[in-house]
Write an enzyme that holds these catalytic residues in place. Structure first.
Site, PDB file in Angstrom:
ATOM      1  N   HIS A  50       6.850  15.367  -3.219  1.00 19.07           N
ATOM      2  CA  HIS A  50       5.823  14.903  -2.267  1.00 19.07           C
ATOM      3  C   HIS A  50       5.534  15.967  -1.210  1.00 19.07           C
ATOM      4  O   HIS A  50       4.406  16.082  -0.723  1.00 19.07           O
ATOM      5  CB  HIS A  50       6.299  13.642  -1.536  1.00 19.07           C
ATOM      6  CG  HIS A  50       6.002  12.352  -2.235  1.00 19.07           C
ATOM      7  ND1 HIS A  50       4.718  11.912  -2.488  1.00 19.07           N
ATOM      8  CD2 HIS A  50       6.825  11.382  -2.709  1.00 19.07           C
ATOM      9  CE1 HIS A  50       4.774  10.728  -3.100  1.00 19.07           C
ATOM     10  NE2 HIS A  50       6.034  10.385  -3.246  1.00 19.07           N
ATOM     11  N   GLU A  58      10.959  12.832  -4.158  1.00 20.74           N
ATOM     12  CA  GLU A  58      10.562  12.927  -2.746  1.00 20.74           C
ATOM     13  C   GLU A  58      10.251  14.367  -2.350  1.00 20.74           C
ATOM     14  O   GLU A  58       9.311  14.621  -1.585  1.00 20.74           O
ATOM     15  CB  GLU A  58      11.647  12.346  -1.834  1.00 20.74           C
ATOM     16  CG  GLU A  58      11.959  10.863  -2.061  1.00 20.74           C
ATOM     17  CD  GLU A  58      10.752   9.957  -2.081  1.00 20.74           C
ATOM     18  OE1 GLU A  58       9.730  10.267  -1.442  1.00 20.74           O
ATOM     19  OE2 GLU A  58      10.820   8.913  -2.769  1.00 20.74           O
ATOM     20  N   CYS A  97       6.284   4.773  -7.286  1.00 20.33           N
ATOM     21  CA  CYS A  97       6.082   5.391  -5.979  1.00 20.33           C
ATOM     22  C   CYS A  97       5.356   4.409  -5.075  1.00 20.33           C
ATOM     23  O   CYS A  97       4.420   3.736  -5.517  1.00 20.33           O
ATOM     24  CB  CYS A  97       5.237   6.651  -6.158  1.00 20.33           C
ATOM     25  SG  CYS A  97       4.866   7.530  -4.629  1.00 20.33           S
ATOM     26  N   LEU A  98       5.789   4.317  -3.826  1.00 18.73           N
ATOM     27  CA  LEU A  98       5.119   3.417  -2.879  1.00 18.73           C
ATOM     28  C   LEU A  98       3.654   3.787  -2.692  1.00 18.73           C
ATOM     29  O   LEU A  98       2.853   2.951  -2.286  1.00 18.73           O
ATOM     30  CB  LEU A  98       5.851   3.430  -1.535  1.00 18.73           C
ATOM     31  CG  LEU A  98       7.255   2.813  -1.536  1.00 18.73           C
ATOM     32  CD1 LEU A  98       7.956   3.077  -0.209  1.00 18.73           C
ATOM     33  CD2 LEU A  98       7.193   1.324  -1.821  1.00 18.73           C
TER      34      LEU A  98
HETATM   35 NI    NI Z   1       6.717   8.645  -4.084  1.00 15.46          NI
END
Ligand code: NI
Length: 160
Positions: free
Chosen positions: A137, A134, A91-92
């Site tokens: 998130h 995503e 994950c970024l």
């Molecule tokens: Ni992520």
């Protein structure tokens, strides 16, 4: 368009639940463009609005090598999951790390596109994983809460 700062683990905004988008304002359109720029610039395959500090239900994904097939999802909702895949995820917002996560191998998602037109997106393998990651998130869930075993140091590839 512009590159936005990516919030990283420990930033409490990543744990918050997001709000649905009611309509696309000029500001929302700029945000979507910035999210795409930020995802491509960072080498990720997906980015959710909370990762740039915005508590709205917006996700961008592109799982292609070439980075030429952006998917924009507004208010996405998983309507079907099946099968199972176990593999490495990153994950970024968790830079330099990766971990093993089991997810459904197929996902079907109902959402709106950037013009608020209803769309259905189906994916298997990496796309199914990205969709689930995503959309998590948007509920304030990071993949690290689903990791089997330990987080490991990751290469710069395979980030989302
Ligand atoms: Ni992520």
């Amino acid at each position: 368009m512009a590159i936005r700062k990516i919030r990283t683990i420990g930033d409490e905004i990543l744990g918050h639940v997001t709000k649905p988008v009611k309509f696309i304002t000029p500001r929302t359109a700029i945000l979507i463009g910035d999210m795409l720029d930020t995802m491509y610039e960072s080498g990720g395959v997906g980015l959710a609005a909370p990762q740039v500090g915005i508590l709205k239900q917006i996700v961008v994904i592109d799982v292609t090598e070439e980075g030429n097939n952006p998917i924009v999802l507004i208010n996405p909702e998983i309507i079907e999951l099946s099968g199972e895949q176990t593999g490495q995820e990153a994950c970024l917002s968790v830079p330099g790390k990766a971990g093993i996560v089991t997810r459904a191998n197929y996902a079907k998602v109902k959402a709106y596109d950037q013009h608020m037109k209803e769309i259905i997106v189906e994916g298997e393998d990496l796309l199914a994983r990205a969709l689930q990651h995503e959309i998590d998130h948007l509920s304030g869930i990071l993949y690290v809460s689903k990791v089997e075993g330990d987080l490991v140091d990751a290469s710069v590839e395979d980030r989302r």
